[in-house]
Design an enzyme around this catalytic site. Structure first.
Site, PDB file in Angstrom:
ATOM      1  CD  GLU A 243      -2.477  -1.656   2.324  1.00 47.41           C
ATOM      2  OE1 GLU A 243      -1.793  -1.451   3.327  1.00 47.41           O
ATOM      3  OE2 GLU A 243      -3.462  -2.388   2.312  1.00 47.41           O
ATOM      4  CB  VAL A 246       8.908   4.147   3.029  1.00 48.52           C
ATOM      5  CG1 VAL A 246       9.574   5.160   3.958  1.00 48.52           C
ATOM      6  CG2 VAL A 246       7.512   3.807   3.541  1.00 48.52           C
ATOM      7  CG  ASP A 384      -0.904  -3.184  10.552  1.00 43.93           C
ATOM      8  OD1 ASP A 384      -0.897  -4.394  10.882  1.00 43.93           O
ATOM      9  OD2 ASP A 384      -0.348  -2.770   9.534  1.00 43.93           O
TER      10      ASP A 384
HETATM   11  P1  ADP Z   1       3.516  -0.057   5.156  1.00 42.03           P
HETATM   12  O1  ADP Z   1       2.057   0.270   5.139  1.00 42.03           O
HETATM   13  O2  ADP Z   1       4.067  -0.284   3.815  1.00 42.03           O
HETATM   14  O3  ADP Z   1       3.844  -1.157   6.152  1.00 42.03           O
HETATM   15  P2  ADP Z   1       5.096   1.635   6.909  1.00 42.03           P
HETATM   16  O4  ADP Z   1       4.697   2.973   7.394  1.00 42.03           O
HETATM   17  O5  ADP Z   1       5.074   0.510   7.893  1.00 42.03           O
HETATM   18  O6  ADP Z   1       4.206   1.301   5.643  1.00 42.03           O
HETATM   19  O7  ADP Z   1       6.538   1.760   6.296  1.00 42.03           O
HETATM   20  C1  ADP Z   1       7.186   0.647   5.722  1.00 42.03           C
HETATM   21  C2  ADP Z   1       8.606   0.537   6.230  1.00 42.03           C
HETATM   22  O8  ADP Z   1       9.324   1.720   5.940  1.00 42.03           O
HETATM   23  C3  ADP Z   1       8.688   0.376   7.718  1.00 42.03           C
HETATM   24  O9  ADP Z   1       8.633  -0.956   8.095  1.00 42.03           O
HETATM   25  C4  ADP Z   1      10.015   0.987   8.067  1.00 42.03           C
HETATM   26  O10 ADP Z   1      11.042   0.042   7.887  1.00 42.03           O
HETATM   27  C5  ADP Z   1      10.160   2.059   7.012  1.00 42.03           C
HETATM   28  N1  ADP Z   1       9.741   3.360   7.543  1.00 42.03           N
HETATM   29  C6  ADP Z   1       8.518   3.932   7.479  1.00 42.03           C
HETATM   30  N2  ADP Z   1       8.498   5.137   8.061  1.00 42.03           N
HETATM   31  C7  ADP Z   1       9.734   5.341   8.534  1.00 42.03           C
HETATM   32  C8  ADP Z   1      10.371   6.416   9.249  1.00 42.03           C
HETATM   33  N3  ADP Z   1       9.701   7.514   9.595  1.00 42.03           N
HETATM   34  N4  ADP Z   1      11.678   6.288   9.555  1.00 42.03           N
HETATM   35  C9  ADP Z   1      12.355   5.181   9.211  1.00 42.03           C
HETATM   36  N5  ADP Z   1      11.829   4.161   8.542  1.00 42.03           N
HETATM   37  C10 ADP Z   1      10.540   4.208   8.200  1.00 42.03           C
HETATM   38 MN    MN Z   2       4.146  -1.287   8.152  1.00 39.60          MN
END
Ligand code: ADP
Ligand code: MN
Length: 495
Positions: A243, A246, A384
């Site tokens: 979804e 990053v 989640d």
């Molecule tokens: P998804 O819905 O794809 O799981 P996430 O927000 O969990 O989205 O982000 C996916 C991955 O990106 C995380 O597991 C983490 O490793 C990395 N990530 C996301 N946001 C950050 C952040 N602010 N700083 C560092 N790593 C991040």
């Molecule tokens: Mn995630």
């Protein structure tokens, strides 16, 4: 007397002023073009290419996407012009041939591209006033300027050979052909354009798979953030999920003094594909905060809402003092936040980190406290929560990924909370934290509810009964219970 004036007897008209202005114009154009992507060039050659698994090609792609955007607009403009000229005339002309040419003269970029938020100041005189290069050879009486018709004409014809090999120059080279500077320059320009165009098309094909991660509009959005100075450089992709994608970026300077952009940022791009967001229907459809808006929105807007939701939820958490990314900026479906990690290396997920039993215990109590804070202070259920969405950084746990978080009174809010509790409880028990509450105890500890069922099935049933009660209450009173807390604050658990 000829009505058009005296016929011109000179074979090639090539006045100095003509050539000079033509040359100058072309030179300015070239310079302008070179100046158009300075940041991107800097990005492509930047110092961060050294990282191993980092996809630096994205920066190059940004530039290419912008180029494509320009081309597309140019084509659109041509089509408009074509239509305007043709009207409903039976005989129509076509600009098709011009479509292949790189749009040097196009100024049709205002309509689609929103330049307001770029750093470019249209009123600043940023075009360098160039003095034409030394335009002559020889000395004293024998000076031959580059404007000497015969000499230049022959030279120009010969120089045609140096155009790109694919460029058709005809069979003029063997003959004593004299090209005027004007014609030569026009040809050179065209050859140059063609070369660039074919390179572009080639690269487009090469990157087509990578491009699937981020669509052209998103690329443009990212490029603009770099161009506006919000971000210094976008170094590469950290994560590609179903979804979201990053990216890591180095922060730039803020336009306003009061807001400081963190040195390192994470850019979360919510995917704008239809089938993915369908999975999430159940979260947002019933979230009363978005209820009124849901029915009227198209898929693109719904994706933006996910980003917006993550932003709001992160802000609530920030205000409650829960360690989480700090919101930097939201643009459409792209959310920029502070980066949890250092030097481009994201903090490890709790599932990947090896902790001493002491740290693990500390982490557990921290998570328990954060869940309570989230529920009580932020009025949120993560929905989640698991070792996948908790990062270990600076000796503590950070919560991320809160776009799907809901308020506890969401029709499925308590079920989501129970699932969170199960994940957390199972993880810490597996990691050997003896103090870890079981999922039911944890649920009660977080929610302040007192569900007494001693087995999972009954517990689940009670939860659903509570949710139904709330829904009935909504039906009858038109508004929700403020919270599910039955007897005041949840108990405080601590080390
Ligand atoms: P998804 O819905 O794809 O799981 P996430 O927000 O969990 O989205 O982000 C996916 C991955 O990106 C995380 O597991 C983490 O490793 C990395 N990530 C996301 N946001 C950050 C952040 N602010 N700083 C560092 N790593 C991040
Ligand atoms: Mn995630």
């Amino acid at each position: 007397q000829c009505p058009w004036g005296a016929p011109n007897t000179t074979s090639i008209s090539c006045s100095l002023a003509d050539v000079m202005s033509e040359q100058l114009a072309k030179e300015l154009q070239l310079e302008e073009e070179n100046a158009a992507f300075p940041e991107v060039v800097a990005v492509a050659e930047g110092p961060f290419i050294t990282g191993e698994n980092i996809d630096t090609s994205s920066d190059l792609m940004l530039a290419q996407m912008l180029q494509m955007e320009f081309d597309r607009e140019y084509d659109a403009q041509l089509r408009r012009e074509e239509k305007k000229i043709n009207g409903d005339s039976k005989v129509s002309i076509s600009f098709e041939n011009y479509r292949k040419v790189h749009p040097y003269d196009s100024d049709s970029s205002e309509d689609e591209v929103d330049w307001q938020d770029t750093r470019h100041d249209p009123y600043r005189a940023d075009k360098p006033t160039t003095t034409p290069r030394r335009g002559f050879i020889g000395k004293g009486k024998d000076i031959t300027t580059k404007h000497d018709e015969v000499v230049c004409g022959r030279k120009n014809t010969a120089r045609m050979e140096n155009f790109a090999p694919e460029f058709q120059v005809g069979d003029g080279i063997g003959m004593d052909l004299k090209l005027s500077n004007q014609v030569f320059n026009a040809l050179k320009q065209h050859a140059y354009s063609e070369e660039r165009r074919s390179a572009r098309l080639h690269e487009k094909k090469e990157h087509s798979t990578a491009e699937k991660a981020v669509d052209p509009k998103t690329r443009l959005l990212l490029y603009k953030m770099v161009n506006a100075g919000t971000l210094e450089t976008i170094t590469g992709c950290i994560s590609t999920g179903k979804e979201s994608v990053v990216f890591h970026a180095y922060g730039g300077k803020s336009a306003t003094e009061d807001k400081v952009i963190p040195p390192e940022c994470a850019i979360k791009v919510f995917k704008t594909t239809l089938n993915e967001f369908k999975n999430r229907d159940k979260y947002i459809k019933d979230d009363y905060r978005f209820k009124d808006r849901f029915s009227k929105l198209n898929p693109r807007k719904i994706i933006r809402m996910w980003a917006e939701k993550e932003m709001h939820n992160l802000t609530r958490m920030q205000n409650a003092g829960i360690p989480c990314p700090e919101v930097v900026i939201l643009k459409k479906h792209v959310l920029v936040m502070s980066f949890i990690g250092q030097d481009q290396v994201p903090a490890p997920k709790l599932k990947d980190v090896t902790l001493s039993s002491e740290d693990m215990k500390k982490a557990y109590y921290q998570v328990l406290n954060m869940m309570q804070q989230l529920y009580k202070d932020c009025n949120l259920v993560h929905a989640d929560l698991s070792e996948y969405n908790m990062l270990w950084h600076d000796g503590k746990v950070w919560l991320i990924d809160v776009s799907q978080s809901v308020e506890p009174t969401h029709p499925h809010g308590l079920e989501f909370l129970f699932r969170d509790c199960r994940n957390v409880s199972q993880f810490f028990q597996k990691e050997g934290v003896a103090e870890a509450l079981n999922e039911r105890e944890l649920f009660n500890a977080v929610s302040g509810l007192n569900i007494t069922a001693d087995n999972e099935v009954d517990f689940q049933e009670e939860i659903e009964a509570l949710e139904k009660m709330n829904e009935d209450h909504v039906q009858n009173h038109g508004k929700k219970l403020s919270m599910f807390s039955s007897d005041g604050d949840p108990p405080i658990y601590d080390e």
